[in-house]
Structures are given as C-alpha cells and as structure tokens.
Design a protein around this motif. Sequence first.
Motif, PDB file in Angstrom:
ATOM      1  N   LYS A  84       0.833  -1.204   0.000  1.00 30.65           N
ATOM      2  CA  LYS A  84       0.000   0.000   0.000  1.00 30.65           C
ATOM      3  C   LYS A  84       0.871   1.259   0.000  1.00 30.65           C
ATOM      4  O   LYS A  84       0.519   2.254  -0.628  1.00 30.65           O
ATOM      5  CB  LYS A  84      -0.933  -0.011   1.218  1.00 30.65           C
ATOM      6  N   ALA A  85       2.010   1.210   0.699  1.00 25.43           N
ATOM      7  CA  ALA A  85       2.893   2.379   0.768  1.00 25.43           C
ATOM      8  C   ALA A  85       3.385   2.768  -0.628  1.00 25.43           C
ATOM      9  O   ALA A  85       3.546   3.955  -0.919  1.00 25.43           O
ATOM     10  CB  ALA A  85       4.072   2.102   1.692  1.00 25.43           C
ATOM     11  N   ARG A  86       3.595   1.772  -1.491  1.00 19.95           N
ATOM     12  CA  ARG A  86       4.042   2.070  -2.861  1.00 19.95           C
ATOM     13  C   ARG A  86       3.028   2.927  -3.594  1.00 19.95           C
ATOM     14  O   ARG A  86       3.391   3.767  -4.415  1.00 19.95           O
ATOM     15  CB  ARG A  86       4.255   0.776  -3.636  1.00 19.95           C
ATOM     16  N   THR A  87       1.756   2.715  -3.325  1.00 18.47           N
ATOM     17  CA  THR A  87       0.710   3.458  -4.049  1.00 18.47           C
ATOM     18  C   THR A  87       0.448   4.830  -3.452  1.00 18.47           C
ATOM     19  O   THR A  87      -0.311   5.608  -4.034  1.00 18.47           O
ATOM     20  CB  THR A  87      -0.616   2.663  -4.067  1.00 18.47           C
ATOM     21  N   THR A  88       1.058   5.121  -2.297  1.00 18.57           N
ATOM     22  CA  THR A  88       0.807   6.413  -1.650  1.00 18.57           C
ATOM     23  C   THR A  88       2.026   7.323  -1.681  1.00 18.57           C
ATOM     24  O   THR A  88       2.012   8.377  -1.029  1.00 18.57           O
ATOM     25  CB  THR A  88       0.350   6.206  -0.189  1.00 18.57           C
ATOM     26  N   ARG A  89       3.058   6.943  -2.400  1.00 18.54           N
ATOM     27  CA  ARG A  89       4.261   7.797  -2.495  1.00 18.54           C
ATOM     28  C   ARG A  89       3.870   9.171  -3.013  1.00 18.54           C
ATOM     29  O   ARG A  89       3.040   9.303  -3.897  1.00 18.54           O
ATOM     30  CB  ARG A  89       5.289   7.178  -3.424  1.00 18.54           C
ATOM     31  N   GLY A  90       4.490  10.185  -2.440  1.00 18.27           N
ATOM     32  CA  GLY A  90       4.218  11.546  -2.867  1.00 18.27           C
ATOM     33  C   GLY A  90       3.132  12.232  -2.050  1.00 18.27           C
ATOM     34  O   GLY A  90       2.978  13.440  -2.131  1.00 18.27           O
ATOM     35  N   LEU A  91       2.382  11.462  -1.265  1.00 16.47           N
ATOM     36  CA  LEU A  91       1.360  12.071  -0.412  1.00 16.47           C
ATOM     37  C   LEU A  91       1.995  12.602   0.865  1.00 16.47           C
ATOM     38  O   LEU A  91       3.104  12.209   1.238  1.00 16.47           O
ATOM     39  CB  LEU A  91       0.283  11.041  -0.038  1.00 16.47           C
ATOM     40  N   ASP A  92       1.268  13.440   1.543  1.00 13.09           N
ATOM     41  CA  ASP A  92       1.683  13.947   2.840  1.00 13.09           C
ATOM     42  C   ASP A  92       1.958  12.754   3.770  1.00 13.09           C
ATOM     43  O   ASP A  92       1.156  11.817   3.822  1.00 13.09           O
ATOM     44  CB  ASP A  92       0.557  14.831   3.404  1.00 13.09           C
ATOM     45  N   PRO A  93       3.095  12.768   4.508  1.00 12.76           N
ATOM     46  CA  PRO A  93       3.443  11.636   5.379  1.00 12.76           C
ATOM     47  C   PRO A  93       2.363  11.288   6.401  1.00 12.76           C
ATOM     48  O   PRO A  93       2.128  10.106   6.671  1.00 12.76           O
ATOM     49  CB  PRO A  93       4.727  12.093   6.077  1.00 12.76           C
TER      50      PRO A  93
END
Length: 189
Positions: free
Chosen positions: A138-147
């Motif tokens: 899931k982290a791979r699909t959220t790269r670039g979002l606010d931490p």
Amino acid sequence: MSPARRSGGRAPEPPATGAAAEDREPPTEEVARAILLRQLAAAPRSRSQLAGKLASRDVPEELAEALLDRFEEVGLVDDAAYAEMLVRTRHEERGLARRALAHELRLKGVSPEVAEQALEQIDDEDEVTTAVALAVRKARTTRGLDPVKRRRRLAGMLARKGYPPGVVMRAVEEALGGEGEDPGGEDLQ
C-alpha cells in the motif's frame, strides 16, 4: 390458448394466483438433496449456510436435519475442513487478520470451538508478516502524499482487515521506515 403460450413465452411456475399458488407442497427429499448438491457444487459451505438455504426453500426441518446429518456422515459437509480452508485462503489471498476471520466464520454459522481451532493455524508472527507485506504494498501506491496522510491510509487499511493496533503501528513503521521516512513523518532524504 393462454396469452403466455400464444406469445411463445412460458407460463410462470408456480402461478402467482389461484389454488396452485396457495397449495404449495414442501420439497421432497430428492429436491432437497438436489438443492444441497447444487450449493456444494458452487462453493464449499458450512452446515448452517446449507440449513438456511433449505429453510428458505421451505424444506421441512426434520428432512433438512436428516439430509445434513447424512451429508456430514459421508464427508460432503465438514465445518472443520470448511473453516480451515476459509481461514487459510482469506489470510493468504486477502490478508485478513484473525479477528476479521473469526467474524467471518461467525457470520457463516461456524461454531466458536471449530472457528477457534481453525484460527490456530495463524500465529502472531504470521499476522505481523502479512500486515507488513500489505503495508509495504500500500505504501508504494501512496508515495508523494503527505506523510501524515500516508500513515493514516496505511493504518486504516490494516485496521479494516482486522489487525490489532500494535500490529498496525509496527507494520506502518516497518513499511515507511524501509523507504527512509522517519517515525515523525518527515522524509530523511
């Protein structure tokens, strides 16, 4: 000739009105057996699910019990094997935690004792390993979002799959820590 016959269609079975609609006979043993076999051919089912299906088709309770007992005797209905298969596949394919699996087994009418025995095949370490793998994916699909938003999304996804808070936090930390993000939510790079 009836209007349905003239238009080439079939008359409704059973009729919606009249004496035939009111005078329904309960299904025979052959019909009830066919219902069970059709249900089991489609997918494995628990005894409770099959009993519910028979009840919905107005099969007398005594006949349903006798047939289900016979199906258990010959091994066509086995709640323990069903529960073990469901736990194994739902954990491997969907990544569900023990808590979510216990809930699903309860909904399918599996007894608590049988469910508990089936859930023993997943230990704490299996649960953590699966949670970390899900969080990394899931982290791979959220790269670039606010931490902060990333953490919230990862934690929410794992919580919906039934993971306890300690496992959720550990999995999120491992998933994001592997990318170089510190626990405070700021990138180290």
